[in-house]
Design an enzyme around this catalytic site. Structure first.
Site, short mmCIF file in Angstrom:
data_model
loop_
_atom_site.label_atom_id
_atom_site.label_comp_id
_atom_site.label_asym_id
_atom_site.label_seq_id
_atom_site.Cartn_x
_atom_site.Cartn_y
_atom_site.Cartn_z
N ARG A 160 40.43 40.06 -20.02
CA ARG A 160 41.67 39.50 -20.57
C ARG A 160 41.45 38.40 -21.59
O ARG A 160 42.05 38.42 -22.67
CB ARG A 160 42.54 38.90 -19.46
N THR A 161 40.64 37.41 -21.24
CA THR A 161 40.57 36.23 -22.11
C THR A 161 39.99 36.61 -23.47
O THR A 161 40.56 36.28 -24.51
CB THR A 161 39.74 35.12 -21.43
N LYS A 204 17.11 34.21 -25.84
CA LYS A 204 15.79 33.74 -26.32
C LYS A 204 15.65 32.24 -26.09
O LYS A 204 14.69 31.63 -26.53
CB LYS A 204 15.67 34.03 -27.82
N ARG A 207 33.28 30.93 -23.57
CA ARG A 207 33.24 30.98 -22.09
C ARG A 207 31.78 30.87 -21.67
O ARG A 207 30.93 31.55 -22.23
CB ARG A 207 33.83 32.28 -21.57
N HIS A 251 40.04 26.30 -16.93
CA HIS A 251 40.35 27.50 -17.73
C HIS A 251 41.70 27.21 -18.40
O HIS A 251 42.73 27.78 -18.04
CB HIS A 251 40.42 28.71 -16.81
N1 CP Z 1 42.09 35.73 -16.22
C1 CP Z 1 40.87 35.85 -16.76
O1 CP Z 1 40.22 34.86 -17.14
O2 CP Z 1 40.44 37.13 -16.86
P1 CP Z 1 39.07 37.59 -17.51
O3 CP Z 1 37.95 37.03 -16.65
O4 CP Z 1 39.11 39.08 -17.53
O5 CP Z 1 39.00 36.99 -18.88
#
Ligand code: CP
Length: 305
Positions: free
Chosen positions: A51-52, A80, A101, A129
């Protein structure tokens, strides 16, 4: 130049403006179709995501911009031994804005400190998040009409679930929001959330173990999966993973207008039979994630339409 590292990086007034913009984007998508023409978004994902990452990419494409990036540490020079600091310095000359991320808490903050472009924290370990929180706030505000005067239940892995930590931080700033924290003893919210966020701000909260003891009081129930990737041993994960399963029977004890949210991915914590209930809004929530990320990209790039 602004970054988004924590949900508190925006004031409540700025958040309201961002959510208004997201609603306008939802209602008038064509108006924004070229807003980011010739702009590039880099997505640097050192951890798995559906999703993100994809909603960020969809957001930039919807705005007429382009995307580049990597979807795993193994497919970047991190494999590396390259540091996040060096990577972001390079990416700064390839893109106009970056979503990152990383499994380590604080990685996005480190990236922002070395970056010449806005950096967005797309999840740092078990910490925060913030763009999921923007998604959650937009979902609740759009479907409930408010972010104050709410009783919110957070259920599942409240220890490792970064979406929970960010959401509590953000909602604690609104009037008369009460939290019911539903978790097994081992997965309670971290001490810093209980002491520094909830108690320090005199926020009303309860901690309970049984979902059935809380569900009838809630305006919104935020289910979370047990975060397997953050456990030190598999035995503990297996013991706790199915502690909560929201099914039709449990949902029958909830208010008629309670929202069921989940940041997704879901494992077993919401039975598929719940998906058709009008209170189940987790797929709609994922859709709101695109609008709010479009609004965030525009805001951080300083683009007004
Ligand atoms: N909600 C969320 O962060 O989903 P993903 O891990 O798929 O990005």
């Amino acid at each position: 130049m602004r970054h988004l590292i924590s949900p508190l990086d925006f004031s409540v007034e700025e958040l309201d403006k961002l959510l208004d913009l997201a609603n306008d984007i939802e209602n008038n998508p064509d108006k924004y179709a070229d807003a980011c023409k010739r702009k590039k978004l880099a997505t640097c994902f050192y951890e798995p995501s559906t999703r993100t990452r994809l909603s960020f990419e969809a957001a930039m494409l919807n705005l007429g911009g382009s995307v580049l990036g990597f979807a795993g540490a193994d497919s970047s020079s991190a494999a590396k031994g390259e540091s996040v600091s060096d990577t972001i310095r390079v990416i700064s000359s390839y893109a106009d804005i970056c979503a990152i991320r990383h499994p380590k808490e604080g990685a996005a903050l480190v990236a922002a400190s070395k970056s010449d472009i806005p950096v967005i924290n797309a999840g740092d370990g078990g910490h925060q998040h913030p763009t999921q929180t923007l998604t959650d706030l937009l979902t609740i505000r759009s479907l409930k009409g408010r972010l104050d005067n709410l009783t919110i239940g957070l259920c599942g892995d409240l220890k490792f679930g970064r979406t929970v930590h960010s959401l509590i931080h953000a909602l604690a700033r609104y009037e008369n929001v009460k939290f019911i924290l539903i978790s097994p003893e081992e997965l309670r919210v971290p001490e810093y959330i209980r002491e520094d966020v909830l108690k320090a701000n005199d926020i009303e909260f309860q901690e309970v173990e049984r979902l059935e003891d809380a569900i009838g009081e809630l305006d919104a129930l935020y289910m979370t999966r047990v975060q397997r990737e953050r456990f030190f041993n598999e035995e503990d994960y297996i013991r706790l993973k199915d502690f909560y399963v929201l099914n039709k029977e449990k949902l029958s004890q909830a208010k008629e207008d309670m929202l069921v949210l989940h940041p997704l991915p879901r494992v077993n914590e919401i039975a598929v039979e719940v998906d058709d209930d009008p209170r189940a809004v987790y797929f709609k929530q994922a859709q709101y994630g695109v609008y709010v990320r479009m609004a965030l990209i525009l805001t951080l790039l300083g683009i007004e339409v």
